[in-house]
Design a protein around this motif. Sequence first.
Motif, PDB file in Angstrom:
ATOM      1  N   PHE A  80      41.049  45.509  25.615  1.00 14.95           N
ATOM      2  CA  PHE A  80      40.826  44.544  26.693  1.00 14.95           C
ATOM      3  C   PHE A  80      41.745  44.898  27.854  1.00 14.95           C
ATOM      4  O   PHE A  80      42.838  45.416  27.661  1.00 14.95           O
ATOM      5  N   GLY A  81      41.283  44.627  29.034  1.00 15.26           N
ATOM      6  CA  GLY A  81      42.079  44.884  30.228  1.00 15.26           C
ATOM      7  C   GLY A  81      41.847  43.799  31.259  1.00 15.26           C
ATOM      8  O   GLY A  81      40.890  43.039  31.190  1.00 15.26           O
ATOM      9  N   LYS A  82      42.749  43.769  32.190  1.00 22.25           N
ATOM     10  CA  LYS A  82      42.619  42.823  33.295  1.00 22.25           C
ATOM     11  C   LYS A  82      43.228  43.467  34.519  1.00 22.25           C
ATOM     12  O   LYS A  82      44.335  43.992  34.466  1.00 22.25           O
ATOM     13  N   GLU A  83      42.496  43.428  35.602  1.00 21.35           N
ATOM     14  CA  GLU A  83      43.004  43.967  36.857  1.00 21.35           C
ATOM     15  C   GLU A  83      43.529  42.825  37.709  1.00 21.35           C
ATOM     16  O   GLU A  83      42.915  41.772  37.809  1.00 21.35           O
ATOM     17  N   PHE A  84      44.693  43.047  38.278  1.00 20.77           N
ATOM     18  CA  PHE A  84      45.302  42.048  39.147  1.00 20.77           C
ATOM     19  C   PHE A  84      45.146  42.489  40.596  1.00 20.77           C
ATOM     20  O   PHE A  84      45.345  43.647  40.914  1.00 20.77           O
ATOM     21  N   SER A  85      44.800  41.563  41.451  1.00 21.40           N
ATOM     22  CA  SER A  85      44.644  41.925  42.869  1.00 21.40           C
ATOM     23  C   SER A  85      45.770  41.379  43.691  1.00 21.40           C
ATOM     24  O   SER A  85      46.589  40.640  43.281  1.00 21.40           O
TER      25      SER A  85
END
Length: 85
Positions: A80-85
């Motif tokens: 799982f991954g999550k990109e932060f902006s």
Amino acid sequence: EIVGTIIGGYDGRRGMIYHLAVHMSVRGQGIGTLLLREVEQRLHAKGCLKCYLLVTAGNADAIQFYEQRNWREMKDDRIFGKEFS
């Protein structure tokens, strides 16, 4: 002159190879294999029994490199991954 590098870690439960790179001018000379083997040995010496690494799906050279060194795709694990902006 630095021609290769590897970063690995162990959190007490699982190992992780974060990065392995060898300069293109010296690839195929066994440097990557030596670096990987050294980190594998160090992780195992710390009690690590399972280790992960990530490869971009389109990176056929890296996939082949790891498969030739007995790394296998873990089909039972999900990343799982999550990109932060």
